[in-house]
Design an enzyme around this catalytic site. Structure first.
Site, PDB file in Angstrom:
ATOM      1  N   LYS A  75       0.961  -1.373  -0.062  1.00 24.37           N
ATOM      2  CA  LYS A  75      -0.020  -0.050  -0.079  1.00 24.37           C
ATOM      3  C   LYS A  75       0.789   1.278  -0.170  1.00 24.37           C
ATOM      4  O   LYS A  75       1.918   1.144   0.706  1.00 24.37           O
ATOM      5  CB  LYS A  75      -0.776  -0.074   1.273  1.00 24.37           C
ATOM      6  CG  LYS A  75      -2.097   0.960   1.198  1.00 24.37           C
ATOM      7  CD  LYS A  75      -2.916   0.867   2.535  1.00 24.37           C
ATOM      8  CE  LYS A  75      -4.089   1.968   2.358  1.00 24.37           C
ATOM      9  NZ  LYS A  75      -5.161   1.750   3.433  1.00 24.37           N
ATOM     10  N   SER A 150      -9.937   1.800   2.055  1.00 29.34           N
ATOM     11  CA  SER A 150      -8.896   2.658   1.110  1.00 29.34           C
ATOM     12  C   SER A 150      -7.930   1.867   0.518  1.00 29.34           C
ATOM     13  O   SER A 150      -7.357   2.138  -0.131  1.00 29.34           O
ATOM     14  CB  SER A 150      -8.212   3.590   2.163  1.00 29.34           C
ATOM     15  OG  SER A 150      -7.224   3.031   3.214  1.00 29.34           O
ATOM     16  N   SER A 174     -10.403  -0.440   6.266  1.00 31.38           N
ATOM     17  CA  SER A 174      -9.782  -0.187   4.774  1.00 31.38           C
ATOM     18  C   SER A 174      -9.157  -1.496   4.348  1.00 31.38           C
ATOM     19  O   SER A 174      -8.445  -1.537   3.363  1.00 31.38           O
ATOM     20  CB  SER A 174      -8.790   0.877   5.056  1.00 31.38           C
ATOM     21  OG  SER A 174      -9.283   2.046   5.132  1.00 31.38           O
TER      22      SER A 174
END
Lengths: 481, 469
Positions: A75, A150, A174
């Site tokens: 990420k 996210s 997320s």
């Protein structure tokens, strides 16, 4: 060939393929698929192949472990030395950390192969990956829908076979919500189980790094590789222990709670699919118990207050002085900071900074922030009490399947509300796994969430493993080699 | 004007001299190349996390114990949010709700106690450097540990303010937590001051910042007191505001008023868990504390030293330690005289006294003191030997010949005195006739014979004894 990490590892160990070949196959898959899904925002083939060559050497020397030679995605909010890590925000444009996150150090030490950075909502603030400065990632199951957020880029990458696994981060759902939207497995570990050193903070008391994988077994493998206490993170804990060797898939005598508040306001189709999982567990020998968490309703506003308050402070450092972009025309240093932040942050991030600044302000602090902390305490306490009588809670991950593109920006409040199933876990610091429960008529995946007591990742992964074994997901996950 | 009471409270920042910073392992050393004592934590790099330095906690507890504070059983850090380029995270990690120490006091010489509200730990900010029309930031100082000692508004005069600060400085130096140098910034004071008439409620206070020496602080407080009194006398009001001392004009001037006051949005630092402080831990630290200045003063007074002598011996930790030990091993009075006389003469600057670098150890020094105390050498020889030791180190024996010591052997003195009396009948007669001066001739005879090594007072006494027998 859809594959689990252990299967790839076996191929690598036996010399049937090399990490270099495996990495090339994933890089080819990224070249072919990423333009469709926008799951990676940067890929560095040279770095990946160098890491693969190192892994091949390690394998030859009999070194390394299960993740040696395994290609994965990171990420965009996890620091990698010298690799642009900009949280998909303009304000951190071209920022290259001078150090590696603790999880990256661990994976490097085990000769895993980093492919590149996964798309995400700007600073992890969002539920659709649409607030990314690089544009939305798309759901590989159906590109008219978002992959969630996210950590949507990582979910899309794993789902589309562009990475064996991805490291995500979970502040209010997320990891779990994108896993549910794309039909993969996502584990949000207990707060403190994985070091946050090098995770670019959103809500420091809630953030946790975790794996996004194609199977429960893989989630356990990655968790074991990245967890453990770290003296650079005072909130990390020595209480976590490896789980892979504890997974049996046996749920006999397991006590599973049905928290009724979690099933209110859930799309009927999603609700019935998740509820049907209870019959499976009952048949498998578990006992089901209806439970209640009345404080649950207030967990959502408390979450937004705490997360935004911490974010408003955490994001204060982006001032254009040391890294990232800097406005070009300004009168003085204050003007420079103001203009830099005005142009560098996106709308959603600004909204949360303002909200957080407001709730911490003199005169409002007690009514909002203090009150939120009290709610946090009561939710934590209620959860602690619950786990005296059940081993796990089974709930939906989100009230609906994946949002259509452009839905969230038009339906902000609804989007915030949709986090209500996931945020209590962060508020209470608990572990939870999101795994595919079934498929809606639309063809979109439906996820379910299993929540456990602190540091009982073994319990929830065991329950997940049992369900997964009985409900194999038919996908094309995994790269063709 | 004089009918107004002076009311002041001090916030004193003390830089702790731990080897590493408060939240990382970077060096705290002063004067390095800009941005060389820095890591991702110091520069607030995204994703970096603070880890509290245990040493800082110990130092803060020491400071708390030495100022009679209660040590918290649980203490936690908070974030103080404000934007400034020298503050890389846009928040300072400090303590707001649960400081490490609370409720202590400093006792002034008058016996009056200045209460201490609390002591908290925090990190220092970096430093802006203005050069060639540009402004640069040096983060070397960022993360250097500080404690802030916050007094109650118990200070009633400029003199009390000075004495309070001096006492704090002395205590911090003695317990070894800080050198407390205001000029170098390792001690900084902000003062809250207000005036009111007796019997009336406290007046509106102004906070004065930017005082980097005690004399500036005195001037600033005297000026500010006068200014506030004049305002009230003229029927005007004191505005609550932050003021700074201007060295050039020797006045205080407004920096910002209450409306512009920052809202620091304090909240608990989520990256650092609460810190439990066990009773045993506190006890252990208490036991490690040296004798504090007040106790030293009392002890030194019992040796019969004057106030001024005591003050000079206690002022520097190393001198106080050296003297303490010497006094325990030898004659306290002579030891004090030698330190304050001969040894101090060679140490002109404050730095030299602070370092108190001697070529010899306290044992050698005590030997010298004892030789004199037992009258084995006279003052002149003692001085010469001490000079040698100051220059070349060693111990008295290295510089005292057998002859030096023989010369003062009391048997030898007796013999020489008898000789002198026998050989100078006339002088003896004169002395007996009332001419005190006549004794000098006899004394001169003995001193010459011992080449000045005999103790003149001893010789004189012996001579008188022989003559009057």
């Amino acid at each position: 060939m859809p594959g689990k990490i252990a299967e790839y590892s076996e191929l690598l160990r036996s010399g049937k393929i090399s990490s270099t070949e495996l990495t090339k196959a994933y890089l080819d898959e990224i070249s072919a698929s990423n333009p469709k899904y926008n799951a990676f925002v940067s890929v560095d083939p040279d770095r990946a192949l160098k890491a693969a060559a190192k892994a091949d050497k390690a394998i030859k020397n009999g070194e390394g472990g299960l993740l040696t030679g395994i290609p994965y995605g990171v990420k965009d909010n996890i620091a990698e030395k010298g690799v642009v890590t900009d949280c998909c925000s303009k304000i951190l444009e071209n920022y290259r950390p001078t150090y590696n996150a603790a999880v990256i150090e661990k994976l490097n030490a085990g000769y895993a192969v980093p492919l590149g950075k996964n798309n995400m909502d700007e600073f992890a603030m969002g539920s659709s990956t649409e607030t990314s400065v690089y544009g939305a990632a798309l759901n590989p199951v159906n590109t008219s829908f978002v992959p969630g957020g996210s950590s949507g880029g990582g979910a899309a990458a794993v789902r589309a076979g562009m990475a064996t696994f991805a490291l995500g981060s979970d502040t209010g759902g997320s990891i779990r919500q994108p896993a549910a939207f794309t039909g993969i497995v996502g584990l949000k570990p207990t707060y403190g189980a994985v070091s946050r050193y090098g995770l670019i903070a959103y809500g420091s008391s809630l953030d946790q790094i975790g794996p996004m994988t194609t199977s429960v077994e893989d989630a356990a493998v990655v968790f074991d590789a990245i967890s453990g206490s770290d003296k650079r993170d005072m909130t990390s804990s020595p209480l976590s222990s490896p789980v892979s060797d504890k997974l049996t898939g046996d749920v006999k005598k397991m006590r599973i709670g049905y928290p009724k508040e979690y099933f209110e306001g859930i799309d009927p189709e999603v609700k019935s699919i998740v509820e049907s999982a209870f019959s499976f567990y009952e048949k498998a020998g578990a006992t089901i118990k209806e439970v209640s968490v009345p404080a649950l309703k207030s967990a959502l506003p408390a979450y937004y207050i705490i997360a935004c308050a911490e974010a408003s402070s955490n994001l204060g450092r982006y001032d254009g002085i040391r890294y990232g972009i800097r406005a070009s025309d300004y009168d003085d240093v204050n003007d420079m900071i103001m203009k830099t932040r005005s142009m560098g942050f996106g709308k959603e991030v600004k909204r949360r900074i303002m909200l957080g600044t407001y709730v911490l302000s003199a005169g409002y602090f007690d009514a909002y922030y203090k009150q939120a902390l009290r709610v946090r305490e009561s939710v934590s306490e209620a959860m602690r009490d619950l786990f005296a009588s059940v081993d796990a809670l089974l709930t939906p991950v989100a009230p609906t399947t994946a949002f259509p593109l452009n839905y969230t920006s038009e339906n902000m409040i609804e989007t915030y509300m949709s986090d209500f199933c996931t945020v209590p876990v962060n508020i209470a610091g608990l572990p939870a796994v999101s795994l595919p429960a079934g498929t809606a008529k639309s063809g979109l995946p439906v996820g379910m969430q299993i929540i456990g007591a602190k540091f009982r990742e073994d319990v929830i992964l065991n329950a997940a493993l049992a369900y997964e074994a009985d409900h194999p997901v038919k996908t094309d996950m995994g790269v063709r080699i | 004007m004089s009918e107004y009471l002076f009311v002041a409270g001090l916030e004193t920042h003390v830089e702790l001299q731990t080897k590493s910073k408060i939240f990382c392992s970077c060096s705290t050393a002063f004067g390095a190349e800009p941005n060389t004592h820095c890591c991702p934590v110091c520069t607030g790099e995204p994703g970096s996390l603070p880890v509290i330095n245990r040493e800082v906690l110990i130092y803060a507890i020491k400071a708390g114990l030495a100022t009679n504070c209660k040590i918290a059983s649980v203490t936690k850090m908070d974030r103080k949010n404000y934007v400034y380029p020298d503050l890389p995270k846009a928040y300072q990690i400090s303590q707001f709700e649960e400081p490490v120490a609370v409720g202590g006091y400093i006792e002034l010489d008058s016996g009056k106690r200045i209460r201490i509200n609390h002591i908290h730990m925090e990190e220092d900010a970096g430093k802006l450097v203005h050069e060639n029309g540009y402004t640069y930031v040096d983060y070397n100082r960022g993360g250097v540990p500080l404690i802030e000692i916050v007094s109650e508004p118990d200070i009633a005069s400029v003199e009390e303010a000075r004495e309070y600060v001096e006492k704090l400085q002395l205590i911090m130096r003695h317990i070894g937590v800080s050198d407390c140098k205001m000029q170098e910034g390792s001690m900084r004071c902000d003062v809250n001051i207000s005036v009111n008439r007796k019997g009336e409620p406290l007046g509106t206070r102004a906070e004065i910042k930017n005082m980097n020496s005690l004399s500036f602080m005195e001037k600033a407080l005297a000026y500010e007191y006068r200014r506030q009194c004049e305002l009230l006398d003229n029927g005007e009001r004191v505005v609550q505001e932050t003021r700074r001392y201007n060295e050039a004009t020797q006045t205080t001037e407004s920096m910002r008023n209450k409306e512009d006051a920052q809202d620091y949005r304090y909240f608990p630092e989520p990256d650092i868990l609460s810190i439990g402080i066990g009773k045993d831990f506190i006890e252990k630290i208490k036991r490690s504390l040296p004798e504090l200045p007040d106790a030293l003063r009392k002890r030194f007074a019992s040796y019969g030293l004057s106030d001024i002598e005591i003050k000079r011996l206690v002022e520097y930790k190393k001198i106080a330690d050296f003297y303490s030990e010497a006094a325990a091993l030898s004659d306290p009075k002579i030891a004090a005289n030698l330190i304050l006389g001969e040894i101090f003469r060679g140490m002109q600057t404050e730095e030299e006294k602070e370092r108190f670098d001697l070529m010899f150890g306290v044992k050698a020094f005590a030997e010298l003191v004892t030789l004199r105390a037992e009258n084995k050498i006279n003052a002149g020889i003692q001085k010469k030997v001490l000079q040698k030791m100051l220059e070349c180190g060693g111990s008295p024996k290295d510089y005292l010949s057998a002859e030096d010591l023989a010369g003062v052997d009391s048997g030898a003195v007796d013999r020489l005195c008898a000789e002198a009396v026998a050989a100078n009948e006339r002088a003896v007669k004169d002395y007996l006739g009332g001419k005190e001066q006549a004794l000098k001739a006899l004394l001169g005879y003995v001193m010459k014979a011992t080449r000045g090594k005999a103790d003149a007072a001893q010789v004189e006494a012996r001579l008188k004894e022989l003559i009057c027998k």
